[in-house]
Motif scaffolding. Structure first.
Motif, PDB file in Angstrom:
ATOM      1  N   LEU A 193      34.823  44.420  33.541  1.00  0.00           N
ATOM      2  CA  LEU A 193      35.584  43.219  33.194  1.00  0.00           C
ATOM      3  C   LEU A 193      35.208  42.026  34.074  1.00  0.00           C
ATOM      4  CD1 LEU A 193      39.111  44.923  32.897  1.00  0.00           C
ATOM      5  CD2 LEU A 193      37.557  44.374  31.025  1.00  0.00           C
ATOM      6  N   ALA A 194      34.510  42.287  35.168  1.00  0.00           N
ATOM      7  CA  ALA A 194      34.149  41.189  36.083  1.00  0.00           C
ATOM      8  C   ALA A 194      33.263  40.187  35.362  1.00  0.00           C
ATOM      9  CB  ALA A 194      33.417  41.738  37.304  1.00  0.00           C
ATOM     10  N   ALA A 195      33.557  38.931  35.572  1.00  0.00           N
ATOM     11  CA  ALA A 195      32.724  37.885  34.958  1.00  0.00           C
ATOM     12  C   ALA A 195      33.129  36.539  35.516  1.00  0.00           C
ATOM     13  CB  ALA A 195      32.923  37.871  33.438  1.00  0.00           C
ATOM     14  N   GLN A 196      32.248  35.582  35.331  1.00  0.00           N
ATOM     15  CA  GLN A 196      32.638  34.185  35.484  1.00  0.00           C
ATOM     16  C   GLN A 196      33.214  33.789  34.130  1.00  0.00           C
ATOM     17  OE1 GLN A 196      32.566  31.656  38.106  1.00  0.00           O
ATOM     18  NE2 GLN A 196      33.917  30.973  36.477  1.00  0.00           N
ATOM     19  N   ALA A 197      34.538  33.595  34.097  1.00  0.00           N
ATOM     20  CA  ALA A 197      35.189  33.248  32.834  1.00  0.00           C
ATOM     21  C   ALA A 197      35.303  31.724  32.707  1.00  0.00           C
ATOM     22  CB  ALA A 197      36.566  33.908  32.787  1.00  0.00           C
ATOM     23  N   GLY A 198      35.787  31.270  31.551  1.00  0.00           N
ATOM     24  CA  GLY A 198      36.079  29.845  31.362  1.00  0.00           C
ATOM     25  C   GLY A 198      35.018  29.111  30.560  1.00  0.00           C
ATOM     26  N   VAL A 199      35.443  28.524  29.455  1.00  0.00           N
ATOM     27  CA  VAL A 199      34.500  27.780  28.604  1.00  0.00           C
ATOM     28  C   VAL A 199      34.142  26.443  29.237  1.00  0.00           C
ATOM     29  CG1 VAL A 199      34.269  26.575  26.390  1.00  0.00           C
ATOM     30  CG2 VAL A 199      35.209  28.888  26.452  1.00  0.00           C
ATOM     31  N   LYS A 212      45.885  60.660  35.828  1.00  0.00           N
ATOM     32  CA  LYS A 212      45.253  61.627  36.747  1.00  0.00           C
ATOM     33  C   LYS A 212      43.848  61.189  37.157  1.00  0.00           C
ATOM     34  CE  LYS A 212      47.852  65.735  35.980  1.00  0.00           C
ATOM     35  NZ  LYS A 212      48.537  65.690  34.666  1.00  0.00           N
ATOM     36  N   ASN A 213      43.415  60.058  36.641  1.00  0.00           N
ATOM     37  CA  ASN A 213      42.054  59.597  36.920  1.00  0.00           C
ATOM     38  C   ASN A 213      41.919  59.070  38.358  1.00  0.00           C
ATOM     39  OD1 ASN A 213      41.170  59.822  34.108  1.00  0.00           O
ATOM     40  ND2 ASN A 213      42.667  58.190  33.769  1.00  0.00           N
ATOM     41  N   THR A 214      40.720  59.184  38.885  1.00  0.00           N
ATOM     42  CA  THR A 214      40.424  58.492  40.148  1.00  0.00           C
ATOM     43  C   THR A 214      39.832  57.136  39.776  1.00  0.00           C
ATOM     44  OG1 THR A 214      39.952  60.563  41.241  1.00  0.00           O
ATOM     45  CG2 THR A 214      39.054  58.585  42.268  1.00  0.00           C
ATOM     46  N   ILE A 215      40.420  56.094  40.329  1.00  0.00           N
ATOM     47  CA  ILE A 215      39.973  54.736  39.976  1.00  0.00           C
ATOM     48  C   ILE A 215      39.332  54.072  41.195  1.00  0.00           C
ATOM     49  CG2 ILE A 215      40.688  52.476  39.059  1.00  0.00           C
ATOM     50  CD1 ILE A 215      41.545  54.623  37.148  1.00  0.00           C
ATOM     51  N   ILE A 216      38.120  53.589  41.005  1.00  0.00           N
ATOM     52  CA  ILE A 216      37.505  52.737  42.017  1.00  0.00           C
ATOM     53  C   ILE A 216      37.523  51.333  41.425  1.00  0.00           C
ATOM     54  CG2 ILE A 216      35.500  52.344  43.520  1.00  0.00           C
ATOM     55  CD1 ILE A 216      36.584  55.223  43.704  1.00  0.00           C
ATOM     56  N   ALA A 217      38.306  50.467  42.046  1.00  0.00           N
ATOM     57  CA  ALA A 217      38.456  49.101  41.541  1.00  0.00           C
ATOM     58  C   ALA A 217      37.604  48.180  42.409  1.00  0.00           C
ATOM     59  CB  ALA A 217      39.923  48.699  41.615  1.00  0.00           C
ATOM     60  N   LEU A 218      37.002  47.204  41.788  1.00  0.00           N
ATOM     61  CA  LEU A 218      36.048  46.345  42.531  1.00  0.00           C
ATOM     62  C   LEU A 218      36.199  44.890  42.105  1.00  0.00           C
ATOM     63  CD1 LEU A 218      32.293  47.296  42.016  1.00  0.00           C
ATOM     64  CD2 LEU A 218      33.132  45.057  41.412  1.00  0.00           C
ATOM     65  N   ASP A 219      36.013  43.986  43.049  1.00  0.00           N
ATOM     66  CA  ASP A 219      36.051  42.551  42.718  1.00  0.00           C
ATOM     67  C   ASP A 219      35.440  41.799  43.895  1.00  0.00           C
ATOM     68  OD1 ASP A 219      38.178  40.864  40.602  1.00  0.00           O
ATOM     69  OD2 ASP A 219      37.170  39.747  42.195  1.00  0.00           O
ATOM     70  N   ASN A 220      34.797  40.673  43.624  1.00  0.00           N
ATOM     71  CA  ASN A 220      34.265  39.891  44.754  1.00  0.00           C
ATOM     72  C   ASN A 220      35.246  38.811  45.213  1.00  0.00           C
ATOM     73  OD1 ASN A 220      34.029  37.957  42.778  1.00  0.00           O
ATOM     74  ND2 ASN A 220      31.866  37.511  43.104  1.00  0.00           N
ATOM     75  N   LEU A 221      36.419  38.772  44.574  1.00  0.00           N
ATOM     76  CA  LEU A 221      37.466  37.784  44.934  1.00  0.00           C
ATOM     77  C   LEU A 221      36.893  36.372  45.009  1.00  0.00           C
ATOM     78  CD1 LEU A 221      39.468  39.753  47.686  1.00  0.00           C
ATOM     79  CD2 LEU A 221      40.024  39.509  45.291  1.00  0.00           C
ATOM     80  N   ASN A 222      36.180  35.976  43.987  1.00  0.00           N
ATOM     81  CA  ASN A 222      35.584  34.628  44.022  1.00  0.00           C
ATOM     82  C   ASN A 222      36.672  33.557  43.931  1.00  0.00           C
ATOM     83  OD1 ASN A 222      36.286  34.032  41.379  1.00  0.00           O
ATOM     84  ND2 ASN A 222      34.324  34.568  40.518  1.00  0.00           N
ATOM     85  N   ASN A 223      36.289  32.321  44.244  1.00  0.00           N
ATOM     86  CA  ASN A 223      37.319  31.278  44.315  1.00  0.00           C
ATOM     87  C   ASN A 223      37.314  30.361  43.081  1.00  0.00           C
ATOM     88  OD1 ASN A 223      35.049  29.851  44.705  1.00  0.00           O
ATOM     89  ND2 ASN A 223      35.611  28.961  46.690  1.00  0.00           N
ATOM     90  N   TYR A 224      36.972  30.912  41.927  1.00  0.00           N
ATOM     91  CA  TYR A 224      37.046  30.134  40.682  1.00  0.00           C
ATOM     92  C   TYR A 224      38.470  29.620  40.485  1.00  0.00           C
ATOM     93  CZ  TYR A 224      37.419  29.320  35.642  1.00  0.00           C
ATOM     94  OH  TYR A 224      37.681  28.776  34.415  1.00  0.00           O
ATOM     95  N   TYR A 225      39.444  30.466  40.826  1.00  0.00           N
ATOM     96  CA  TYR A 225      40.833  29.995  40.951  1.00  0.00           C
ATOM     97  C   TYR A 225      41.441  30.697  42.159  1.00  0.00           C
ATOM     98  CZ  TYR A 225      41.955  34.289  38.326  1.00  0.00           C
ATOM     99  OH  TYR A 225      42.048  35.586  37.906  1.00  0.00           O
ATOM    100  N   SER A 226      42.713  30.416  42.425  1.00  0.00           N
ATOM    101  CA  SER A 226      43.379  30.853  43.666  1.00  0.00           C
ATOM    102  C   SER A 226      43.048  32.284  44.111  1.00  0.00           C
ATOM    103  CB  SER A 226      44.894  30.714  43.458  1.00  0.00           C
ATOM    104  OG  SER A 226      45.578  31.431  44.435  1.00  0.00           O
ATOM    105  N   VAL A 227      42.440  32.373  45.313  1.00  0.00           N
ATOM    106  CA  VAL A 227      42.142  33.694  45.883  1.00  0.00           C
ATOM    107  C   VAL A 227      43.458  34.366  46.289  1.00  0.00           C
ATOM    108  CG1 VAL A 227      40.934  34.897  47.749  1.00  0.00           C
ATOM    109  CG2 VAL A 227      39.850  32.939  46.639  1.00  0.00           C
ATOM    110  N   LYS A 228      44.441  33.540  46.659  1.00  0.00           N
ATOM    111  CA  LYS A 228      45.750  34.096  47.038  1.00  0.00           C
ATOM    112  C   LYS A 228      46.365  34.855  45.854  1.00  0.00           C
ATOM    113  CE  LYS A 228      50.311  32.940  48.844  1.00  0.00           C
ATOM    114  NZ  LYS A 228      50.978  33.839  47.929  1.00  0.00           N
ATOM    115  N   LEU A 229      46.249  34.248  44.660  1.00  0.00           N
ATOM    116  CA  LEU A 229      46.793  34.916  43.474  1.00  0.00           C
ATOM    117  C   LEU A 229      46.102  36.275  43.266  1.00  0.00           C
ATOM    118  CD1 LEU A 229      48.534  34.896  40.865  1.00  0.00           C
ATOM    119  CD2 LEU A 229      46.738  33.545  39.764  1.00  0.00           C
TER     120      LEU A 229
END
Ligand SMILES: NC(=O)c1ccc[n+]([C@@H]2O[C@H](COP(=O)([O-])OP(=O)(O)OC[C@H]3O[C@@H](n4cnc5c(N)ncnc54)[C@H](O)[C@@H]3O)[C@@H](O)[C@H]2O)c1
Length: 338
Positions: free
Chosen positions: A96-102, A24-41
């Motif tokens: 959860l947004a972050a630049q991931a990857g060691v 029942k929650n209202t969700i506002i989802a956000l992302d900058n769709l960066n190209n660290y890996y496939s933007v299509k994915l």
């Protein structure tokens, strides 16, 4: 509740957002769709949750499959993002947004300063300004560095990270302490352990092995496959995050600025994974062995007693099933005929 989820076109953020669609929650989802890996994915993940139309920057979109779900393509580093977000009265933020990857962090350290440290301070500051008093945020098993005490316990020392990624995530943990102390924002930090599954991240080992096999490439395995990871299936992680959401207030009553491991508690040798792919899934992998990369730790294993105590967290997915699910998703997604 009104929930802001950052990084929702990412692997974990997408699965979490999907899991909350029928709540029942209202969700506002956000992302900058960066190209660290496939933007299509990333865009294809968003299509799964009802964002099929053109995605323009800084524009609020409504999901076609849920009345309560919205998406904005925007960057946590940019002030305009917070102008847009200001009108929502969020009860809680799941960051959860972050630049991931060691490994990427060794060549591109500044991206971690920008997207993990600066973006996180801006988000925490926004929470302060709009009086949003609850934040769940992602940390990582990488903060344990070369810790030799296994399983890794939340009280173990984390003062010696061995990659910029780990260091930037430790900074997020530190910042939560600061914003808790100064502004009484309540936090729960979740240290995820090597998450895998369908719609996963192409830079991570199991996905990479399957992908390179189908591209007829040789896969690289480090340390003769003797590295140990506490591989954790995505559904178990999502259950852990949702349980954190449900039990947020209860945890705060018992712990000050808590940080909780979310891992499978079932360490697997990398060679066991390649054997499973070869013998059980019949993928004839071409393997090249190399020495361990700098920044990578030898082994990870989560002590999950805290997660079990507060979140009733009991990971269910065995690696054989989890890998099979990822493999079957891969075949379907990339339309591979076998
Ligand atoms: N996947 C794992 O095994 C794992 C393990 C430990 C910790 N984590 C942490 O969990 C979180 C999610 O990881 P993931 O595997 O889904 O990674 P991911 O890269 O798939 O998702 C992160 C998303 O954040 C977005 N993003 C990055 N910087 C941004 C910014 N400045 N503004 C807005 N959006 C931004 C990216 O476009 C991406 O879609 C991350 O914080 C990561 O560090 C993941």
């Amino acid at each position: 509740m009104k929930i802001l989820i950052t990084g929702s076109a990412g692997f974990i953020g997408f699965h979490l957002t999907k899991s909350l669609i029928s709540s029942k929650n209202t969700i506002i989802a956000l992302d900058n769709l960066n190209n660290y890996y496939s933007v299509k994915l990333k865009k294809d993940r968003l299509k799964q949750i009802g964002f099929n139309k053109k995605i323009s920057k800084n524009k609020l979109l409504k999901s076609s499959i849920s009345q309560n779900l919205y998406f904005i393509k925007c960057d946590l580093k940019n002030d305009i993002t917070y102008k847009i977000l200001k009108k929502f009265k969020f009860n809680i933020i799941i960051h959860l947004a972050a630049q991931a990857g060691v490994q990427y962090s060794i060549k591109n350290p500044y991206s971690y300063v920008d997207n993990n440290i600066i973006a996180t301070i801006k988000l925490f500051d926004f929470a302060k300004t709009v009086q949003c008093k609850k934040i769940i945020y992602a940390s990582t098993s990488s903060v344990y560095g070369s810790n030799k005490n296994t399983p890794f316990n939340e009280s173990d020392k984390t003062a010696s990270p061995i990659s910029t990624y780990a260091s930037s995530k430790l900074m997020c943990e530190n910042l939560s302490n600061v914003y808790n102390h100064l502004y009484n924002i309540k936090f729960v930090g979740l240290r995820f352990f090597t998450v895998y599954g369908p719609w996963g991240r192409p830079d991570m080992a199991i996905y990479k092995f399957i992908d390179q096999y189908f591209k007829n490439k040789t896969i690289t395995v480090y340390e003769k496959g003797n590295m140990i990871r506490d591989f954790t299936y995505i559904d178990d992680i999502v259950n852990g995050i949702n349980s954190t959401l449900l039990n947020f207030d209860k945890i705060q009553k018992h712990e000050k600025n808590p940080i909780i491991n979310l891992g499978c508690n079932n360490p697997i040798l990398l060679s066991k994974i390649t054997n499973f792919l070869t013998k059980d899934l019949k993928l004839k992998l071409k393997i090249k062995y190399k020495k361990k990369l700098k920044g990578d730790v030898d082994s990870t294993l989560a002590d999950i007693s805290l997660a079990s105590k507060y979140l009733n967290f009991h990971p269910k997915t065995k690696y054989q099933q989890g890998i099979k699910n990822l493999y079957e998703w891969y075949i379907k997604y990339y339309k591979i005929k076998i």
